[in-house]
Design a protein around this motif. Structure first.
Motif, PDB file in Angstrom:
ATOM      1  N   ILE A 177     -12.103  18.630  51.035  1.00 20.86           N
ATOM      2  CA  ILE A 177     -10.711  18.894  51.550  1.00 20.86           C
ATOM      3  C   ILE A 177      -9.627  19.699  50.616  1.00 20.86           C
ATOM      4  N   PRO A 178      -9.940  19.249  49.428  1.00 24.39           N
ATOM      5  CA  PRO A 178      -8.932  19.857  48.500  1.00 24.39           C
ATOM      6  C   PRO A 178      -9.074  21.267  48.094  1.00 24.39           C
ATOM      7  N   LYS A 179     -10.284  21.847  48.323  1.00 23.32           N
ATOM      8  CA  LYS A 179     -10.708  23.270  48.138  1.00 23.32           C
ATOM      9  C   LYS A 179     -10.414  23.911  49.505  1.00 23.32           C
ATOM     10  N   ALA A 180     -10.781  23.358  50.604  1.00 24.16           N
ATOM     11  CA  ALA A 180     -10.301  23.663  51.914  1.00 24.16           C
ATOM     12  C   ALA A 180      -8.871  23.915  51.981  1.00 24.16           C
ATOM     13  N   MET A 181      -7.860  22.978  51.327  1.00 29.35           N
ATOM     14  CA  MET A 181      -6.469  22.921  51.732  1.00 29.35           C
ATOM     15  C   MET A 181      -5.973  24.315  50.796  1.00 29.35           C
ATOM     16  N   ASN A 182      -6.632  24.282  49.665  1.00 29.57           N
ATOM     17  CA  ASN A 182      -6.040  25.294  48.729  1.00 29.57           C
ATOM     18  C   ASN A 182      -6.199  26.739  49.174  1.00 29.57           C
ATOM     19  N   ALA A 183      -7.344  27.056  49.703  1.00 33.38           N
ATOM     20  CA  ALA A 183      -7.754  28.118  50.669  1.00 33.38           C
ATOM     21  C   ALA A 183      -6.767  28.222  51.661  1.00 33.38           C
ATOM     22  N   THR A 184      -6.625  27.381  52.485  1.00 36.40           N
ATOM     23  CA  THR A 184      -5.655  27.374  53.607  1.00 36.40           C
ATOM     24  C   THR A 184      -4.246  27.824  53.096  1.00 36.40           C
ATOM     25  N   LEU A 185      -3.850  27.355  52.154  1.00 33.58           N
ATOM     26  CA  LEU A 185      -2.393  27.483  51.665  1.00 33.58           C
ATOM     27  C   LEU A 185      -2.406  29.124  51.125  1.00 33.58           C
ATOM     28  N   VAL A 186      -3.482  29.514  50.488  1.00 32.66           N
ATOM     29  CA  VAL A 186      -3.389  30.998  50.252  1.00 32.66           C
ATOM     30  C   VAL A 186      -3.441  31.657  51.545  1.00 32.66           C
ATOM     31  N   ALA A 187      -4.197  31.231  52.548  1.00 36.23           N
ATOM     32  CA  ALA A 187      -4.235  32.210  53.800  1.00 36.23           C
ATOM     33  C   ALA A 187      -2.853  32.218  54.279  1.00 36.23           C
ATOM     34  N   LYS A 188      -2.203  31.035  54.245  1.00 34.35           N
ATOM     35  CA  LYS A 188      -0.896  30.914  54.813  1.00 34.35           C
ATOM     36  C   LYS A 188       0.106  31.996  53.989  1.00 34.35           C
ATOM     37  N   LYS A 189      -0.027  32.033  52.776  1.00 33.69           N
ATOM     38  CA  LYS A 189       0.839  32.801  52.296  1.00 33.69           C
ATOM     39  C   LYS A 189       0.635  34.370  52.574  1.00 33.69           C
ATOM     40  N   VAL A 190      -0.476  34.850  52.805  1.00 33.28           N
ATOM     41  CA  VAL A 190      -1.024  36.068  53.498  1.00 33.28           C
ATOM     42  C   VAL A 190      -0.534  36.185  54.869  1.00 33.28           C
ATOM     43  N   PHE A 191      -0.574  35.382  55.542  1.00 31.18           N
ATOM     44  CA  PHE A 191      -0.120  35.265  57.142  1.00 31.18           C
ATOM     45  C   PHE A 191       1.357  35.530  57.089  1.00 31.18           C
ATOM     46  N   ALA A 192       2.025  34.798  56.436  1.00 27.82           N
ATOM     47  CA  ALA A 192       3.500  34.904  56.373  1.00 27.82           C
ATOM     48  C   ALA A 192       3.826  36.348  56.095  1.00 27.82           C
ATOM     49  N   GLU A 193       3.066  36.790  54.750  1.00 25.80           N
ATOM     50  CA  GLU A 193       3.711  38.045  54.373  1.00 25.80           C
ATOM     51  C   GLU A 193       3.502  39.319  55.556  1.00 25.80           C
ATOM     52  N   ARG A 194       2.563  38.979  56.476  1.00 28.82           N
ATOM     53  CA  ARG A 194       2.218  39.890  57.583  1.00 28.82           C
ATOM     54  C   ARG A 194       2.943  39.450  58.768  1.00 28.82           C
ATOM     55  N   GLY A 195       3.749  38.352  58.589  1.00 29.58           N
ATOM     56  CA  GLY A 195       4.258  37.938  60.054  1.00 29.58           C
ATOM     57  C   GLY A 195       3.475  37.464  60.996  1.00 29.58           C
ATOM     58  N   LEU A 196       2.288  36.705  60.544  1.00 31.09           N
ATOM     59  CA  LEU A 196       1.255  36.126  61.435  1.00 31.09           C
ATOM     60  C   LEU A 196       1.282  34.453  61.733  1.00 31.09           C
ATOM     61  N   LEU A 197       2.522  33.974  61.349  1.00 26.79           N
ATOM     62  CA  LEU A 197       2.725  32.558  61.248  1.00 26.79           C
ATOM     63  C   LEU A 197       3.709  32.204  62.513  1.00 26.79           C
ATOM     64  N   PRO A 198       3.583  31.402  63.239  1.00 27.01           N
ATOM     65  CA  PRO A 198       2.244  30.310  63.232  1.00 27.01           C
ATOM     66  C   PRO A 198       0.998  30.614  63.800  1.00 27.01           C
ATOM     67  N   VAL A 199       0.001  30.217  63.226  1.00 25.79           N
ATOM     68  CA  VAL A 199      -1.336  30.424  63.753  1.00 25.79           C
ATOM     69  C   VAL A 199      -1.674  29.582  64.874  1.00 25.79           C
ATOM     70  N   GLY A 200      -2.229  29.964  65.886  1.00 20.96           N
ATOM     71  CA  GLY A 200      -2.699  29.123  67.061  1.00 20.96           C
ATOM     72  C   GLY A 200      -1.914  28.115  67.603  1.00 20.96           C
ATOM     73  N   GLN A 201      -2.453  27.210  68.225  1.00 23.22           N
ATOM     74  CA  GLN A 201      -1.744  26.070  68.951  1.00 23.22           C
ATOM     75  C   GLN A 201      -1.777  24.749  67.979  1.00 23.22           C
ATOM     76  N   GLN A 202      -0.833  24.183  68.006  1.00 23.68           N
ATOM     77  CA  GLN A 202      -0.889  22.658  67.449  1.00 23.68           C
ATOM     78  C   GLN A 202      -2.034  21.813  68.263  1.00 23.68           C
ATOM     79  N   PRO A 203      -2.719  20.830  67.673  1.00 26.96           N
ATOM     80  CA  PRO A 203      -3.421  20.012  68.496  1.00 26.96           C
ATOM     81  C   PRO A 203      -2.753  19.152  69.309  1.00 26.96           C
ATOM     82  N   THR A 204      -3.295  18.664  70.437  1.00 25.63           N
ATOM     83  CA  THR A 204      -2.607  18.105  71.379  1.00 25.63           C
ATOM     84  C   THR A 204      -2.670  16.685  70.959  1.00 25.63           C
ATOM     85  N   ALA A 205      -1.872  15.552  71.370  1.00 27.37           N
ATOM     86  CA  ALA A 205      -1.980  14.186  71.036  1.00 27.37           C
ATOM     87  C   ALA A 205      -3.277  13.695  71.819  1.00 27.37           C
TER      88      ALA A 205
END
Length: 150
Positions: A117-145
């Motif tokens: 999980i720590p490595k996946a989380m770090n990678a996901t935060l890098v992706a978030k930065k790239v997506f933000a720079e490209r105006g691609l946030l938020p990604v997908g749908q939030q999980p339903t309860a």
């Protein structure tokens, strides 16, 4: 990308570099050139090898499509950890070769099973930065309860 494997022994060093630069531009665009330029005053040979060998010889082989190569690269950089600068370039490259933000996020989620999980989380935060720079946030749908939340 090329449909046949090239005989790199029959081309000059400069030709291999020029070919690799074309592939690099197709995949990474300006981000790839910035990486190579950053090496210019410390290790220009490493920059040359990344372009000529990494992109010109290996990346341009016909066995995998560029999007598949990027999925493999995302997984390996996530598994290695500590490669956030390269991961940023390759998340961007993944978008350039046709992967959607949702597919990238799914690949990084999948990596949590094998890399932790720590490595996946770090990678996901890098992706978030790239997506933000490209105006691609938020990604997908939030999980339903689930039923317990009802």
């Amino acid at each position: 990308m090329s449909d046949t494997v090239k005989d790199t022994g029959s081309t000059t060093r400069e030709e291999r570099f020029e070919h690799g630069l074309k592939v690099l531009d197709q995949v990474d665009g300006e981000a790839g050139r910035r990486v190579v330029a950053a090496l210019g005053d410390i290790n220009p040979e490493l920059g040359h090898q990344i372009v000529a060998w990494g992109f010109g010889d290996v990346y341009d082989r016909p066995g995998l499509a560029p999007r598949d190569r990027q999925l493999v690269t995302l997984g390996m950089l996530t598994a290695l950890g500590g490669c956030e600068t390269q991961l940023e370039v390759h998340v961007s490259a993944s978008l350039n070769v046709g992967l959607s933000p949702e597919q990238i996020v799914e690949a990084l989620l999948h990596s949590a099973v094998y890399c932790g999980i720590p490595k996946a989380m770090n990678a996901t935060l890098v992706a978030k930065k790239v997506f933000a720079e490209r105006g691609l946030l938020p990604v997908g749908q939030q999980p339903t309860a689930g039923p317990a939340a009802a």
